[in-house]
Design an enzyme around this catalytic site. Sequence first.
Site, PDB file in Angstrom:
ATOM      1  N   SER A 117       0.852  -1.194   0.000  1.00  0.00           N
ATOM      2  CA  SER A 117       0.000   0.000   0.000  1.00  0.00           C
ATOM      3  C   SER A 117       0.885   1.240   0.000  1.00  0.00           C
ATOM      4  O   SER A 117       2.110   1.128   0.012  1.00  0.00           O
ATOM      5  CB  SER A 117      -0.888   0.001   1.238  1.00  0.00           C
ATOM      6  OG  SER A 117      -0.083   0.290   2.365  1.00  0.00           O
ATOM      7  N   LYS A 118       0.224   2.381   0.020  1.00  0.00           N
ATOM      8  CA  LYS A 118       0.959   3.655  -0.026  1.00  0.00           C
ATOM      9  C   LYS A 118       2.040   3.756   1.046  1.00  0.00           C
ATOM     10  O   LYS A 118       3.032   4.448   0.859  1.00  0.00           O
ATOM     11  CB  LYS A 118      -0.021   4.825   0.149  1.00  0.00           C
ATOM     12  CG  LYS A 118      -0.840   5.091  -1.090  1.00  0.00           C
ATOM     13  CD  LYS A 118      -1.320   6.533  -1.116  1.00  0.00           C
ATOM     14  CE  LYS A 118      -2.253   6.795  -2.278  1.00  0.00           C
ATOM     15  NZ  LYS A 118      -3.680   6.708  -1.907  1.00  0.00           N
ATOM     16  N   ARG A 119       1.813   3.066   2.150  1.00  0.00           N
ATOM     17  CA  ARG A 119       2.820   3.114   3.217  1.00  0.00           C
ATOM     18  C   ARG A 119       4.175   2.611   2.732  1.00  0.00           C
ATOM     19  O   ARG A 119       5.206   2.914   3.302  1.00  0.00           O
ATOM     20  CB  ARG A 119       2.381   2.246   4.408  1.00  0.00           C
ATOM     21  CG  ARG A 119       1.234   2.808   5.204  1.00  0.00           C
ATOM     22  CD  ARG A 119       0.984   2.009   6.463  1.00  0.00           C
ATOM     23  NE  ARG A 119       0.699   0.606   6.157  1.00  0.00           N
ATOM     24  CZ  ARG A 119       1.510  -0.403   6.397  1.00  0.00           C
ATOM     25  NH1 ARG A 119       2.668  -0.206   6.974  1.00  0.00           N
ATOM     26  NH2 ARG A 119       1.170  -1.641   6.077  1.00  0.00           N
ATOM     27  N   GLY A 122       5.503   3.317  -0.068  1.00  0.00           N
ATOM     28  CA  GLY A 122       6.063   4.188  -1.112  1.00  0.00           C
ATOM     29  C   GLY A 122       5.179   4.150  -2.340  1.00  0.00           C
ATOM     30  O   GLY A 122       3.981   3.889  -2.236  1.00  0.00           O
TER      31      GLY A 122
END
Length: 471
Positions: free
Chosen positions: A242-244, A246
């Site tokens: 996920s966005k976490r 990167g």
Amino acid sequence: MVKTRFAPSPTGYLHLGNARTAIFSYLFARHHGGSFVLRIEDTDRERSKKEYEEMLIEDLRWLGLDWDEFYRQSERFEIYDQYAKKLLETGHAYPCFCTPEELERERQEAQRRGVAYRYSGRCRHLSPEEVERLKREGKPYTIRFRVPDGRVVTFNDLIKGPIAISVDDFGDFVIVRSDGTPTYNFVVVVDDALTGITHVIRGEDHIPNTPKQILIYEALGFKVPEFAHLPVILGEDRSKLSKRHGAVSVRAYREEGYLPEALFNYLCLLGWSPPEEGREVFSKEELIKLFDLKDVNDSPAVFNKEKLKWLNGVYVREVLPLEELTERALPFLKRANYELVEPSYVKRVLEYARDAFDTLTEMVERLRPFFVREVEIDDELWSFLEDEKAIAALSALYDELLNRKPETPEEARKLVKEVQKKLKLKPPQVWKPLRIALTGETEGVGVDLLLALLPKEVLLTRLRRVLERLT
Ligand code: GLU
């Protein structure tokens, strides 16, 4: 004939996981000489955006995908209406007049009792007269699918194997919202059936939806397709990518200067095991020839950005023809506002320097001295130049370059060596000031390459500017 589809919702950028789903669906269809459908799932009017649809399409094309048919669900509402009517007529669905507040109360009650929420089925048994009355009163209603009691729905997933899910896990579910828009589980069946999809390939997060969809297939008398649910992609810490972690959108990698061929190739390695062990570099044509669902693993794959970067470097150095690489590089160089970007010059630089970078943004940064007219030299680097020997070396080189411009790196090294010998200096006493004068840096691409490739007037200007300030 095999027919697959990719069915993105235009509610955001194309995520790497969805891109892999698209690629696997595409490869499976092409491998079997079948066809591939792109369907935009935009029935959720609030979250769907035209801009996202356009970007999805652009990114899929950029990745190298093409499709034989295209559908947009928002243009098919009349069709869904027809099938909703049919389900109502045959008693497979019923109108539900429960208000959001009533449903919320049921939900809270379930939570209080610590059980999974399921619709109580309160409107299941309304008489036709009652339904008519409520409709006449203008009460809003949804349409729910009547889930047969006690059923266990089974299917044989082509990746996960046999799966059985009891309908007790879910109650009668909504197929048409009170605003008249149909829901995902319903339209996906209508579309897949009407367009003749033979294999539904998608992420494993859709497994809980599959029994609901199978029940609708059965209720409408449609043939149930094969299902293949792909395992999730994890980040290095083994949580869902996920966005976490990167950048996770195709767009972000595209902007970072990754090549579509490399990204396509890399995504295939996430969960698919090539028949030939150990091999990792495959063209799209080879992947079409080799890909099959039986070689897709049923356990999650881990996304490794370093590996992707490495693979991109392989494409930069070894796979892409020089012409092609040049064409990909030009927009990046222009966006950086570099001045020396004449295509035949860029091509010549890349011929020598394509091993200096893995991505095109690295190229922009590392090959900068080739493409800007002038370079800045920091005050702290001037101290290396303010030295008698450095000045002597640079002015001797300047004089040499005036009448003989080296054309190859070998000629450049020869020239520097001659100057070094003549002035009785050690190699770094010439190379280091020369590097600083030509690049404004103390390390980076080969100075011999700069001498060979930079236009003569650019070389002379850089040296002259330095010498004028020093002497
Ligand atoms: N629109 C759904 C999604 O983006 C498609 C699911 C499916 O392939 O059935 O997840």
